[in-house]
Design an enzyme around this catalytic site. Structure first.
Site, PDB file in Angstrom:
ATOM      1  NE  ARG A 209      15.141  -1.086 -52.832  1.00  0.00           N
ATOM      2  CZ  ARG A 209      15.080  -2.612 -52.090  1.00  0.00           C
ATOM      3  NH1 ARG A 209      16.246  -3.714 -52.215  1.00  0.00           N
ATOM      4  NH2 ARG A 209      15.195  -3.006 -50.383  1.00  0.00           N
ATOM      5  N   GLY A 230      23.281   6.845 -56.689  1.00  0.00           N
ATOM      6  CA  GLY A 230      22.296   5.751 -56.866  1.00  0.00           C
ATOM      7  C   GLY A 230      22.189   4.636 -56.943  1.00  0.00           C
ATOM      8  CG  HIS A 231      19.477   3.149 -59.997  1.00  0.00           C
ATOM      9  ND1 HIS A 231      19.936   3.237 -61.338  1.00  0.00           N
ATOM     10  CD2 HIS A 231      18.491   4.929 -60.810  1.00  0.00           C
ATOM     11  CE1 HIS A 231      19.564   3.937 -62.181  1.00  0.00           C
ATOM     12  NE2 HIS A 231      19.085   5.196 -61.478  1.00  0.00           N
ATOM     13  CG  ASN A 232      21.786  -1.322 -61.548  1.00  0.00           C
ATOM     14  OD1 ASN A 232      20.482   0.060 -61.406  1.00  0.00           O
ATOM     15  ND2 ASN A 232      21.727  -2.208 -61.349  1.00  0.00           N
ATOM     16  CB  SER A 250      24.737   2.978 -63.961  1.00  0.00           C
ATOM     17  OG  SER A 250      23.938   2.015 -63.573  1.00  0.00           O
TER      18      SER A 250
END
Length: 322
Positions: A209, A230-232, A250
């Protein structure tokens, strides 16, 4: 949580501040008057002028850049202060409070599956034994959630999505702030994962998340077994990620990107439309659309293949002379 409570927790005198109910932690672009943001790098200062945040965690050196519309909370390490505060706004995956799940017509929840509160499951979807669906998750029509897959709270899944056994969607990303003593302070991730229509996710994948905002897998993407996102991250339409690909936080891709097995990226990398990356390619820079890459260090695929052939010839030559 009220601003005065946050100030007390951080050991800051509340005199001169105006109290308000802090809804949550947010990023600059999305923050509203009831949100708290933080600035830990000079490159983000330009975003302050368009932010609506009610208050900002900031180091003394950048305090003069904060607009008068924001209350500035001066701390030695804004990133660390943010990490400490993130625990107060963390999602409850299983609060046991709320409405019973809404199960669409023809949908099946097998014995041994767990479905939390305020969950929505679309028509004809199948939740298999051992699967766990956290509170507030939404699953569209004609989906299949295979045994022992875990869908964390507030994840949004479109129609005709297959998630195979053992995959975990919406767990916290790997994020920590560090104290002067070297301790690692967990950053609780308060964003979510959104998976669009016609996506297939293989076995034992992990999709984290977002810290705030969203991690998104766009329509038609196909993800092999043992992939880490990974996140974002934002994965473009009809992208293919082969087994053991790893994307740092990201990372974003355009549409129809193909990444071979064990390829990976650094954080905050963008990969353009229709890019192909050979297996074990290590992406450390933005890649323009309609290009092919391979190797470590990364180079254009034709150059990498020539380099590899030359290396093989050199090794053979050295072996003959020994």
């Amino acid at each position: 949580m009220r601003l005065f409570e946050i100030l007390k927790y951080l050991g800051i005198d509340s005199q001169g501040f105006s109290d308000f109910e802090v809804r949550g932690l947010s990023q600059l672009q999305e923050a509203q008057e009831c949100d708290l943001v933080y600035i830990d790098q000079d490159k983000y200062l330009d975003g302050l002028k368009d932010s609506k945040a009610g208050a900002v965690l900031v180091a003394q050196k950048n305090a003069s850049h904060i607009p008068s519309t924001m209350q500035k909370i001066i701390v030695p390490n804004p990133h660390l202060a943010f990490a400490y505060l993130s625990s107060f706004f963390a999602y409850e995956n299983f609060s046991f409070q709320g409405e019973d799940p809404k199960i669409g017509e023809g949908a099946i929840v097998m014995d041994g599956a767990y479905v939390g509160k305020d969950v929505e499951i679309g028509e004809r979807s199948v939740i298999m034994a051992g699967a766990v669906i956290g509170d507030g998750a939404k699953i569209g029509k004609d989906c299949k959630i295979y045994p022992n897959a875990v869908i964390y709270a507030h994840t949004e899944i479109g129609d005709r999505v297959y998630i195979h056994a053992g995959s975990v969607i919406g767990g916290d990303g790997f994020g920590y702030a560090h104290t002067q003593e070297g301790k690692h302070i967990k950053i609780f991730h308060n964003g979510k994962v959104i998976i669009e229509d016609d996506v297939e996710i293989g076995a034992n994948c992990t999709i984290d998340r977002a810290v705030f905002g969203e991690t998104r897998i766009k329509q038609g993407s196909k993800i092999d077994n043992l992939v880490q996102i990974g996140h974002n991250c934002v994965i473009g339409e009809h992208t293919i990620l082969v087994s053991q690909v790893g994307l740092a936080g990201s990372t974003t891709t355009g549409r129809n990107v193909v990444m071979g097995g064990q390829a990976g990226t650094g954080g905050h990398i963008h990969i353009g439309d229709f890019v192909q990356i050979a297996g074990r390619g290590a992406v450390g820079k933005n890649l323009p659309p309609h290009t092919k890459w391979g190797g470590h260090p990364l180079m254009e695929l034709d150059e990498w293949m020539k380099f590899y052939v030359s290396l093989r010839r050199m090794l053979k030559k050295n072996n003959k002379t020994q």
